[in-house]
Write a protein that holds these residues in place. Structure first.
Motif, PDB file in Angstrom:
ATOM      1  N   LEU A  27       0.825  -1.210   0.000  1.00  0.00           N
ATOM      2  CA  LEU A  27       0.000   0.000   0.000  1.00  0.00           C
ATOM      3  C   LEU A  27       0.857   1.257   0.000  1.00  0.00           C
ATOM      4  O   LEU A  27       0.516   2.259  -0.654  1.00  0.00           O
ATOM      5  CB  LEU A  27      -0.947  -0.005   1.205  1.00  0.00           C
ATOM      6  N   TYR A  30       1.900   1.916  -3.412  1.00  0.00           N
ATOM      7  CA  TYR A  30       0.814   2.503  -4.223  1.00  0.00           C
ATOM      8  C   TYR A  30       0.763   4.017  -4.060  1.00  0.00           C
ATOM      9  O   TYR A  30       0.435   4.740  -5.006  1.00  0.00           O
ATOM     10  CB  TYR A  30      -0.521   1.891  -3.821  1.00  0.00           C
ATOM     11  N   VAL A  33       3.139   5.276  -6.469  1.00  0.00           N
ATOM     12  CA  VAL A  33       2.605   5.234  -7.835  1.00  0.00           C
ATOM     13  C   VAL A  33       1.730   6.458  -8.104  1.00  0.00           C
ATOM     14  O   VAL A  33       1.843   7.105  -9.154  1.00  0.00           O
ATOM     15  CB  VAL A  33       1.804   3.939  -8.063  1.00  0.00           C
ATOM     16  N   GLY A  69      -7.394   7.176  -6.289  1.00  0.00           N
ATOM     17  CA  GLY A  69      -6.381   6.217  -5.830  1.00  0.00           C
ATOM     18  C   GLY A  69      -6.153   6.302  -4.335  1.00  0.00           C
ATOM     19  O   GLY A  69      -6.026   5.274  -3.653  1.00  0.00           O
ATOM     20  N   ILE A  73      -6.607   3.378  -1.380  1.00  0.00           N
ATOM     21  CA  ILE A  73      -5.550   2.987  -0.440  1.00  0.00           C
ATOM     22  C   ILE A  73      -6.030   3.130   1.007  1.00  0.00           C
ATOM     23  O   ILE A  73      -5.799   2.252   1.846  1.00  0.00           O
ATOM     24  CB  ILE A  73      -4.279   3.825  -0.671  1.00  0.00           C
ATOM     25  N   SER A  95      -5.539  -1.436  -5.818  1.00  0.00           N
ATOM     26  CA  SER A  95      -4.673  -1.416  -7.010  1.00  0.00           C
ATOM     27  C   SER A  95      -5.502  -1.399  -8.288  1.00  0.00           C
ATOM     28  O   SER A  95      -5.088  -0.832  -9.306  1.00  0.00           O
ATOM     29  CB  SER A  95      -3.736  -2.621  -6.994  1.00  0.00           C
ATOM     30  N   ILE A  98      -6.519   2.208  -8.813  1.00  0.00           N
ATOM     31  CA  ILE A  98      -5.369   2.979  -9.292  1.00  0.00           C
ATOM     32  C   ILE A  98      -5.069   2.648 -10.752  1.00  0.00           C
ATOM     33  O   ILE A  98      -4.859   3.542 -11.595  1.00  0.00           O
ATOM     34  CB  ILE A  98      -4.138   2.703  -8.411  1.00  0.00           C
ATOM     35  N   SER A 122       0.191  -8.503  -8.128  1.00  0.00           N
ATOM     36  CA  SER A 122       0.365  -8.186  -6.701  1.00  0.00           C
ATOM     37  C   SER A 122      -0.237  -9.283  -5.837  1.00  0.00           C
ATOM     38  O   SER A 122       0.305  -9.633  -4.782  1.00  0.00           O
ATOM     39  CB  SER A 122      -0.301  -6.841  -6.376  1.00  0.00           C
TER      40      SER A 122
END
Length: 374
Positions: A27, A30, A33, A69, A73, A95, A98, A122
């Motif tokens: 996480l 992420y 990302v 996103g 999370i 994910s 996202i 993942s």
């Protein structure tokens, strides 16, 4: 992770702690990302031609994709804290949000479609076959939802519409193969480890049998010397070490009066009391005929003294039918490791404490504190 305690509270296993730790790491990645996507978009807008107004760019390219996103999370983090058994699915959902948000913003970049494989691969990390297919289902939902967006639908050809689900299915199949083979490898490793542990146990049993005294089942003198050498090395590296020597008082008279069989029974009883009163970390040995040695670790001098005193007192208060109800006593010498003493000198000084206990009345424990010159 704080877990409220109740009588029915579930205590997390080591596996669950590690599982939660990896969920948190993923996480956190992420978040990276999301930040990188926003920074790249801003850089492209500043340095490249971008067919959007500033307001449209900020809202539709930076703010809402980052917000979507981030919400995913935060939701996954909440699930991990409250319902940890579903945390891997929540991670896949985050994910998925996202991935398809990034695809929606950048659908004109053909290679960006590969982002939808991120949630699938993942889920491989947790070796959960069901989790892989759940992640696949999430990607299909994301794909069909995005397919309902006119601008995205118009961008795709008929081949694209068909090939994307096939692409996802192929990626899921590869992930499934990875999970299956990994589970098989782990099972093989587990079997090999169990076999190795069984062999180690068998070897340990055989080794112990060769190192123990047949009468008392304590270590013999030879093995004690090996353990003493190692213990001294550990003590040089900072581990606490105490050495005690225990000798049965007037043992020759016992043999002469009641016979050697009675003497053997006394040795067995004394060794049993020693074994019952030392800790699992300590090492006890029959050092000589009626003499025993104990190496004590992971405790203070006061604790070691209390232990040998307990042994001495229990022996002194035990009557023996083999001796017509008579009692047997032991004398004890005790000293702790000191950096300035060699292992031979340490043993000599403990032996001197034992001799002092014998010479000054027997049935007592004498330590280096009782002898100014030791």
């Amino acid at each position: 992770m704080k877990i409220p305690f109740t009588q029915s509270s579930h205590i997390p296993t080591d596996y669950e702690f590690k599982h939660s730790k990896w969920i948190k790491k993923i996480l956190r990645s992420y978040w990276l990302v999301i930040c990188l996507h926003a920074l790249v978009q801003i850089a492209c807008y500043v340095f490249l031609a971008y067919d959007r107004t500033p307001a449209d760019f900020i809202v539709n390219v930076v703010i809402w994709p980052s917000a979507a996103g981030s919400a995913g999370i935060l939701f996954a983090s909440w699930i991990d804290r409250r319902f940890s058994s579903y945390s891997s699915y929540a991670m896949s959902a985050a994910s998925t949000i996202i991935a398809w948000t990034i695809i929606h913003v950048n659908y004109d970049i053909r290679i960006i479609m590969a982002a939808c494989l991120l949630p699938i691969f993942s889920s491989v990390l947790f070796f959960n076959k069901k989790g892989v297919w759940v992640s696949f289902a999430m990607q299909m939902i994301g794909y069909f939802l995005l397919l309902g967006v006119p601008s995205y639908r118009q961008f795709l050809s008929s081949f694209d519409i068909v090939s994307i689900p096939v692409f996802l299915l192929a990626g899921t199949y590869v992930a499934q193969v990875i999970v299956t083979s990994s589970i098989e490898v782990l099972d093989d490793l587990k079997d090999n480890m169990l076999a190795k542990q069984d062999l180690i146990v068998r070897n340990a049993i055989m080794t112990k049998q060769s190192k123990t005294d047949g009468l008392t089942n304590l270590y013999n003198q030879s093995s004690f010397k090996d353990y003493y050498d190692k213990a001294y090395e550990y003590a040089n590296n900072g581990m606490s070490l105490h050495l005690a020597l225990i000798d049965i008082d007037d043992f020759k008279a016992i043999n002469d009066t009641y016979g050697h069989r009675a003497g053997d029974v006394i040795l067995e009883k004394v060794s049993l009391i020693i074994k019952e009163n030392i800790t699992s970390s300590d090492i006890a040995a029959r050092y000589g005929g009626e003499e025993f040695a104990i190496l004590m670790f992971e405790q203070s001098f006061e604790q070691a003294y209390a232990m040998v005193e307990q042994i001495r007192q229990k022996i002194a208060h035990m009557g023996h039918l083999e001796l017509d109800g008579a009692f047997v006593t032991v004398s004890v010498g005790l000293k702790s490791y000191s950096p300035h003493l060699s292992k031979d000198k340490l043993f000599e000084e403990v032996d001197a404490c034992l001799y002092a206990a014998k010479r000054t009345g027997k049935n007592k424990t004498v330590t280096s504190l009782d002898l100014p010159n030791v």
